[in-house]
Design an enzyme around this catalytic site. Structure first.
Site, short mmCIF file in Angstrom:
data_model
loop_
_atom_site.label_atom_id
_atom_site.label_comp_id
_atom_site.label_asym_id
_atom_site.label_seq_id
_atom_site.Cartn_x
_atom_site.Cartn_y
_atom_site.Cartn_z
N ASN A 249 -1.52 -0.22 7.39
CA ASN A 249 -1.15 -1.96 7.45
C ASN A 249 -0.08 -2.39 6.72
O ASN A 249 -0.31 -3.33 6.54
CB ASN A 249 -2.43 -2.61 7.97
CG ASN A 249 -3.43 -2.39 7.34
OD1 ASN A 249 -3.20 -2.69 5.93
ND2 ASN A 249 -4.30 -3.69 7.23
N TYR B 114 -12.17 -2.70 -3.27
CA TYR B 114 -12.59 -2.47 -1.25
C TYR B 114 -14.39 -2.42 -1.55
O TYR B 114 -14.73 -2.33 -0.75
CB TYR B 114 -12.26 -1.75 -1.10
CG TYR B 114 -10.51 -2.26 -0.51
CD1 TYR B 114 -10.39 -2.93 0.39
CD2 TYR B 114 -9.15 -1.14 -0.82
CE1 TYR B 114 -8.71 -3.28 0.78
CE2 TYR B 114 -8.38 -0.73 -0.15
CZ TYR B 114 -7.52 -2.01 0.86
OH TYR B 114 -6.59 -2.85 1.33
N GLU C 25 -9.68 -10.77 -7.91
CA GLU C 25 -8.26 -9.59 -7.28
C GLU C 25 -7.68 -9.43 -8.30
O GLU C 25 -6.74 -8.19 -9.12
CB GLU C 25 -7.67 -9.33 -6.14
CG GLU C 25 -8.67 -9.25 -4.82
CD GLU C 25 -8.13 -9.15 -3.64
OE1 GLU C 25 -7.58 -9.44 -3.31
OE2 GLU C 25 -9.22 -8.71 -2.54
N LYS D 174 0.66 -0.68 -0.32
CA LYS D 174 -0.63 0.06 -0.24
C LYS D 174 1.39 1.48 0.06
O LYS D 174 2.05 1.56 0.32
CB LYS D 174 -0.59 -0.14 1.48
CG LYS D 174 -2.18 -0.93 1.40
CD LYS D 174 -2.82 -1.16 2.24
CE LYS D 174 -3.33 -2.64 2.16
NZ LYS D 174 -4.65 -2.21 3.68
#
Ligand code: DAT
Ligand code: MG
Length: 149
Positions: A112, A49, A126, A9
């Site tokens: 995270n 998401y 995904e 991320k």
């Protein structure tokens, strides 16, 4: 052979953790079959998401994941989906075991470090969302017989 989708991320990229993170999956014995740096669009973020769209943290999550580049990857190997989740650690880094990526590097749940698919159906969804088939390499590592019996 099983495949999973992983993404470092924006916080992991900004903090210079990409090499460390890739190294953990490589040294485990998993195989990289897709890799790219992506500036994520809101459309991609909201699709990725989608399961969380009614949750209070959803707008912040979309803002965060689109705020800077992410490193999107597909990894292959026996049991890679569940094993990668173990290597990553539980969602809240404060609860994640030391030795996991989130346990070693994170504090806040909204920072995270890394995403990993949580099941075979989500991995398939995904991978198809983030990569075209032509972006994935089918290759045979020469060390396979030293990882698999
Ligand atoms: P995971 O990433 O471990 O699969 P998840 O799918 O439940 O966790 O949530 C997706 C991401 O959303 C998670 O990595 C961080 C963020 N998130 C989850 N729960 C949150 C919360 N209570 N507050 C803020 N962000 C949260
Ligand atoms: Mg999840």
């Amino acid at each position: 052979m099983e495949r999973t989708f992983l993404a470092v991320k924006p916080d992991g990229v900004q903090r210079g953790l990409v090499g460390n993170i890739i190294g953990r999956f490589e040294s485990k014995g998993f195989q990289l079959v897709g890799l790219k740096l992506v500036q994520v669009s809101r459309e991609l973020a909201e699709k990725h998401y989608g399961e969380h769209k009614e949750r209070p943290f959803f707008p912040g999550l979309v803002n965060f994941i689109t705020s800077a580049p992410v490193v999107a990857m597909v990894w292959e190997g026996k049991g890679v989906i569940a094993s990668a989740r173990k290597i990553i650690g539980v969602t809240n880094p404060l609860n994640a075991e030391n030795g996991t990526i989130r346990g070693d590097f994170g504090v806040d749940v909204g920072r995270n470090i890394i995403h990993g698919s949580d099941a075979p159906d989500t991995a398939e969804r995904e991978i198809a969302l983030w990569f075209t088939p032509a972006e994935l390499c089918n290759w045979q590592p020469s060390i396979s017989t030293w990882i698999y019996e």
